[in-house]
Design a protein around this motif. Structure first.
Motif, mmCIF file in Angstrom:
data_model
loop_
_atom_site.group_PDB
_atom_site.id
_atom_site.type_symbol
_atom_site.label_atom_id
_atom_site.label_comp_id
_atom_site.label_asym_id
_atom_site.label_seq_id
_atom_site.Cartn_x
_atom_site.Cartn_y
_atom_site.Cartn_z
ATOM 1 N N LEU A 260 0.814 -1.219 0.000
ATOM 2 C CA LEU A 260 0.000 0.000 0.000
ATOM 3 C C LEU A 260 0.845 1.266 0.000
ATOM 4 O O LEU A 260 0.319 2.363 -0.148
ATOM 5 C CB LEU A 260 -0.933 0.005 1.221
ATOM 6 C CG LEU A 260 -1.836 -1.223 1.365
ATOM 7 C CD1 LEU A 260 -2.646 -1.148 2.645
ATOM 8 C CD2 LEU A 260 -2.770 -1.332 0.167
ATOM 9 N N VAL A 293 -13.331 4.545 0.668
ATOM 10 C CA VAL A 293 -12.166 3.668 0.484
ATOM 11 C C VAL A 293 -10.940 4.523 0.220
ATOM 12 O O VAL A 293 -10.962 5.399 -0.633
ATOM 13 C CB VAL A 293 -12.383 2.727 -0.723
ATOM 14 C CG1 VAL A 293 -11.197 1.809 -0.888
ATOM 15 C CG2 VAL A 293 -13.663 1.927 -0.569
ATOM 16 N N SER A 294 -9.885 4.284 0.964
ATOM 17 C CA SER A 294 -8.633 4.982 0.642
ATOM 18 C C SER A 294 -7.425 4.112 0.950
ATOM 19 O O SER A 294 -7.481 3.238 1.826
ATOM 20 C CB SER A 294 -8.551 6.305 1.400
ATOM 21 O OG SER A 294 -8.535 6.052 2.777
ATOM 22 N N GLN A 295 -6.366 4.348 0.243
ATOM 23 C CA GLN A 295 -5.080 3.658 0.395
ATOM 24 C C GLN A 295 -5.243 2.157 0.606
ATOM 25 O O GLN A 295 -4.716 1.602 1.569
ATOM 26 C CB GLN A 295 -4.319 4.253 1.574
ATOM 27 C CG GLN A 295 -3.632 5.565 1.233
ATOM 28 C CD GLN A 295 -2.906 6.121 2.439
ATOM 29 O OE1 GLN A 295 -3.505 6.804 3.247
ATOM 30 N NE2 GLN A 295 -1.637 5.801 2.568
ATOM 31 N N SER A 296 -5.975 1.544 -0.303
ATOM 32 C CA SER A 296 -6.260 0.121 -0.118
ATOM 33 C C SER A 296 -6.141 -0.644 -1.423
ATOM 34 O O SER A 296 -6.107 -0.047 -2.502
ATOM 35 C CB SER A 296 -7.675 -0.049 0.440
ATOM 36 O OG SER A 296 -7.751 0.494 1.733
ATOM 37 N N LEU A 297 -6.064 -1.944 -1.295
ATOM 38 C CA LEU A 297 -6.113 -2.853 -2.440
ATOM 39 C C LEU A 297 -7.378 -3.679 -2.287
ATOM 40 O O LEU A 297 -7.571 -4.333 -1.263
ATOM 41 C CB LEU A 297 -4.929 -3.810 -2.422
ATOM 42 C CG LEU A 297 -3.639 -3.468 -3.150
ATOM 43 C CD1 LEU A 297 -2.668 -4.624 -2.948
ATOM 44 C CD2 LEU A 297 -3.843 -3.208 -4.633
ATOM 45 N N ILE A 298 -8.242 -3.637 -3.300
ATOM 46 C CA ILE A 298 -9.499 -4.377 -3.195
ATOM 47 C C ILE A 298 -9.704 -5.219 -4.442
ATOM 48 O O ILE A 298 -9.535 -4.738 -5.559
ATOM 49 C CB ILE A 298 -10.678 -3.412 -2.969
ATOM 50 C CG1 ILE A 298 -10.417 -2.619 -1.675
ATOM 51 C CG2 ILE A 298 -12.001 -4.166 -2.899
ATOM 52 C CD1 ILE A 298 -11.547 -1.748 -1.232
ATOM 53 N N THR B 247 -7.604 -3.837 -7.466
ATOM 54 C CA THR B 247 -7.603 -2.399 -7.724
ATOM 55 C C THR B 247 -6.986 -1.641 -6.561
ATOM 56 O O THR B 247 -7.191 -1.982 -5.397
ATOM 57 C CB THR B 247 -9.036 -1.928 -8.025
ATOM 58 O OG1 THR B 247 -9.291 -2.180 -9.398
ATOM 59 C CG2 THR B 247 -9.234 -0.443 -7.755
ATOM 60 N N TYR B 249 -6.499 1.780 -4.471
ATOM 61 C CA TYR B 249 -7.043 3.086 -4.112
ATOM 62 C C TYR B 249 -5.935 3.871 -3.427
ATOM 63 O O TYR B 249 -5.392 3.418 -2.419
ATOM 64 C CB TYR B 249 -8.233 2.934 -3.173
ATOM 65 C CG TYR B 249 -9.398 2.216 -3.811
ATOM 66 C CD1 TYR B 249 -10.429 2.925 -4.413
ATOM 67 C CD2 TYR B 249 -9.458 0.825 -3.836
ATOM 68 C CE1 TYR B 249 -11.497 2.271 -5.014
ATOM 69 C CE2 TYR B 249 -10.518 0.164 -4.434
ATOM 70 C CZ TYR B 249 -11.536 0.896 -5.020
ATOM 71 O OH TYR B 249 -12.587 0.239 -5.618
#
Lengths: 379, 343
Positions: A260, A293-298, B247, B249
């Motif tokens: 991240l 959602v912030s600073q994340s991998l989804i 993805t 963010y």
């Protein structure tokens, strides 16, 4: 079978006991990582990206998930007519079952596998590490040095050096001494558990080692020291870049968080060095009007209605309304209810976290969520 | 399904209304819902209904369709026996109107003669829905009808179930009867001897026939119920998988009420939008009510509203692309949009 220049042997039988409940029914190389991958994807992708098309995967501990995951290797483009991926479990011969008692014994039990390809070189890998590496460059180095064996090393911080196998080298990177977890390290070049051997040399060493009843049949403890004794030409190959052993809950969490970082050393978005994995089929992720959602991998298949910050969410995770997830890793298929708080935790696959649950660390350590823990919290 | 049904997909349909999206691909290969192509819905429905032999009849610009389908592996149709068949039209110029051109089928009669299946389901390629065809076959057999038409509220979905022997008869007698396709046979039912039944489909569906319906259908996905109706766990929609990472963010991203596929990097604001695989959305950029297709790169401080960006579009910094719901701003595949060009 055609002759191969270099065959890789990937040691994937480890239990990874320090990952606690995560590896209860799963070998360590099959542990999920990075929102979509399993740890072994890195070594397998490195092989295919390095042009190595013949890989033996040595399994032993809890192999079910790992075996079905590897399949015929098509995810890594390793489903080949000649070579490709072969899963090599321990087997019985004559009157006894030969378990893999050490890393060297695992290779020794599979001499027949290697013989059918009659390679010049054998690359020994471990399925426990997160890194991107071009093995072909290491092989070139090995050839240029005229080495009998080459060991990939990485500089580790001095204060951590005593946790690793340390290679003491001269100025030409000739290995002159090997210190397994030294109390007072003379060097900070740690072995990454990646070896290239000339097949003819390795074959002889493994046969001799098998006859030695005092040996623990381990590359680091037995084979390498024996080579030093025999005055073989051993070189260290200095690797620069991201490399991490994700053997503990803490380090597994850290490695996920590393992804991240704004300028993460380990980019998953590098199309010239893709990390391949078995792609599960899910619809795209849905981020609801109430989500943030912030600073994340989804990953795909997630339905997010809560707040996600600095976290890694695997495929098919559901997060309810009013829930906050911070600095956490949520593994595939986990269902997180409404108004839940999760901080600095690893949530294992397919677990159900009831509404209103609060999971946070009290002592700064990373929490590994378990069914038992949820039961306790519910009462 | 006991392997009784052939799947026949007419992928020749052409709609003037979709011209801009259509230039490089057949309607069947138009991207939808961030990671699918229109053909994925009918194809997955067929596979989920137990159909193991599917023939696709394409005509216009089928390169991207072939690239998408490959060996059929993603639909489990790469079989030694049966599997996926691809029959491009040999007559590029011959016009035809309805679903299931008999002329086109006639050029590939061997497929119908050689297959063991007794019935055939003939479908269009542009309907977005999730349907099990097993009950249709059961009903067709029980009623003893010659032709079963799948309908929704008495509106034909342009999907027909017939005995293969009847289909072969219709194809071989097309010069005498004047029937060019299944629609002709159905429309002429008062004058022929074929018994006709309808099967009412109860789920939701959208037939894509214009930019407007395309845009609305995508936007409708943002309603939870549509989503639930379309993406069923037991009847998944399959597509060509890509090895995209999850993805990402970044700091400053703000995403609400949107569908996002894998491999995106989002630093800006996204609202009420469908974002496909591998899209980059820069800092300070706002994307609203839009459909962004694969691998588009939208740089910093742009504003996109009611826009449809086809694949590989690059939008330079500080660009505004504003359309309306009735008339979305459509950007062609692979083009570069700059602030200066639109000022």
């Amino acid at each position: 079978m055609g002759k191969k220049n270099c065959v890789a042997m990937l040691l994937a039988g480890g239990q990874g006991s320090r990952l606690n409940s995560l590896t209860k029914n799963l070998a360590k190389p099959a542990v999920p990582f990075g929102g979509k991958y399993r740890i072994i994807d890195f070594a397998l992708s490195n092989c295919t990206n390095s042009g190595i098309d013949t890989v033996g995967v040595l399994t032993q501990y809890q192999p079910l998930v790992l075996n079905s995951y590897i399949g015929i290797g098509s995810a890594w483009d390793l489903d080949r007519k000649d070579g490709g991926v072969t899963v090599l479990p321990p087997y019985s011969a004559s009157s006894e079952v030969k378990w893999y008692t050490g890393t060297a014994s695992a290779i020794y039990q599979n001499l027949n596998y290697l013989e059918q390809y009659d390679p010049e070189y054998v690359l020994i890998l471990s399925g426990d590490h997160i890194y991107k590496m071009d093995y072909d460059l290491m092989l070139e180095y090995h050839k240029n040095k005229g080495a009998d064996a080459t060991i990939s090393v990485i500089e580790v911080p001095w204060h951590e050096a005593s946790r690793f196998g340390i290679m003491n080298t001269n100025d030409e990177l000739n290995i002159i001494e090997f210190d397994e977890k030294p109390a007072n390290p003379k060097n900070n070049l740690a072995s990454m558990g990646i070896y290239i051997f000339n097949w003819s040399v390795l074959k002889r060493l493994l046969r001799e080692d098998d006859l030695n009843h005092t040996s623990s049949h381990d590359f680091g403890k037995d084979i390498i020291p024996q080579m030093l004794k025999d005055e073989c030409k051993l070189f260290a190959y200095p690797f620069k870049g991201y490399w991490k052993d994700v053997g503990t809950v803490e380090s597994l969490w850290e490695a996920n968080m590393d992804l991240l970082e704004e300028n993460s050393e380990l980019s998953l978005f590098d199309y010239d060095w893709r990390i391949y994995s078995v792609n599960s089929n899910h619809p795209p992720q849905y981020i609801s009007p109430d989500a943030a959602v912030s600073q994340s991998l989804i990953n795909e298949g997630c339905i997010i209605e809560g707040d996600i910050h600095k976290s890694v969410l695997f495929q098919g995770v559901t997060v309810g309304n009013g829930t906050v997830i911070r600095e956490s890793v949520v593994m595939p298929g986990a269902v997180v209810g409404k108004n839940v708080l999760i901080e600095k935790a690893i949530v294992p696959p397919d677990i159900n976290i009831p509404d209103g649950t609060v999971i946070r660390s009290l002592d700064g350590k990373i929490v590994l969520v378990t069914e038992d823990m949820l039961e306790l919290l519910a009462n | 399904m006991n392997n009784m049904l052939l799947g026949v997909i007419d992928a020749t349909t052409y709609h003037d209304g979709l011209k801009e999206l259509f230039l490089h691909r057949s309607l069947a290969a138009i991207p939808f819902a961030g990671r699918y192509r229109l053909i994925d819905f009918i194809l997955s429905n067929m596979v989920n209904s137990g159909i193991v032999s599917v023939a696709i009849f394409p005509k216009y610009q089928y390169r991207s369709l072939m690239d998408h389908l490959g060996s059929g592996k993603n639909w489990d149709l790469n079989r030694k026996r049966d599997g996926l068949f691809f029959f491009p039209s040999p007559n590029l110029d011959s016009p035809h109107k309805g679903i299931g051109s008999f002329n086109h089928f006639a050029a590939n009669m061997d497929y119908f003669y050689r297959s063991r299946q007794e019935y055939a389901l003939i479908s269009n390629c542009f309907t977005v829905f999730n349907m099990d065809f097993q009950p249709v076959l059961d009903r067709h057999i029980n009623t003893g009808c010659d032709i079963t038409v799948i309908c929704k509220e008495e509106q034909s979905l342009e999907m027909f179930l017939v005995k293969k022997s009847l289909l072969i008869e219709l194809i071989s007698t097309r010069d005498e009867t004047g029937y060019t396709c299944m629609c002709d046979v159905v429309a002429d039912q008062d004058y022929n001897n074929y018994t006709l039944c309808t099967y009412e489909y109860t789920g939701s569906y959208v037939a894509i026939d214009s930019i407007e319906t395309y845009f609305q259908a995508n936007m409708k996905l943002l309603q939870a119920q549509t989503w639930k109706d379309l993406f069923l766990k037991d009847q998944p929609i399959y597509t060509k998988v890509k090895d995209e990472p999850p993805t990402r963010y970044l700091t400053g991203s703000s995403v609400r009420n949107s569908i996002i596929a894998n491999g995106c990097r989002i630093e800006g604001t996204v609202e009420n939008s469908i974002i496909s695989r591998g899209v980059v959305i820069g800092k300070g950029t706002v994307v609203r009510n839009s459909i962004i297709m694969q691998k588009c790169e939208i740089e910093e401080n742009c504003v996109l509203e009611s826009a449809i960006l086809d694949k590989d579009v690059k939008v330079q910094p500080n660009t505004s692309l504003i359309g309306t719901e009735e008339n979305p701003f459509v950007v062609r595949k692979g083009t570069v949009q700059g602030a200066l060009m639109n000022s």
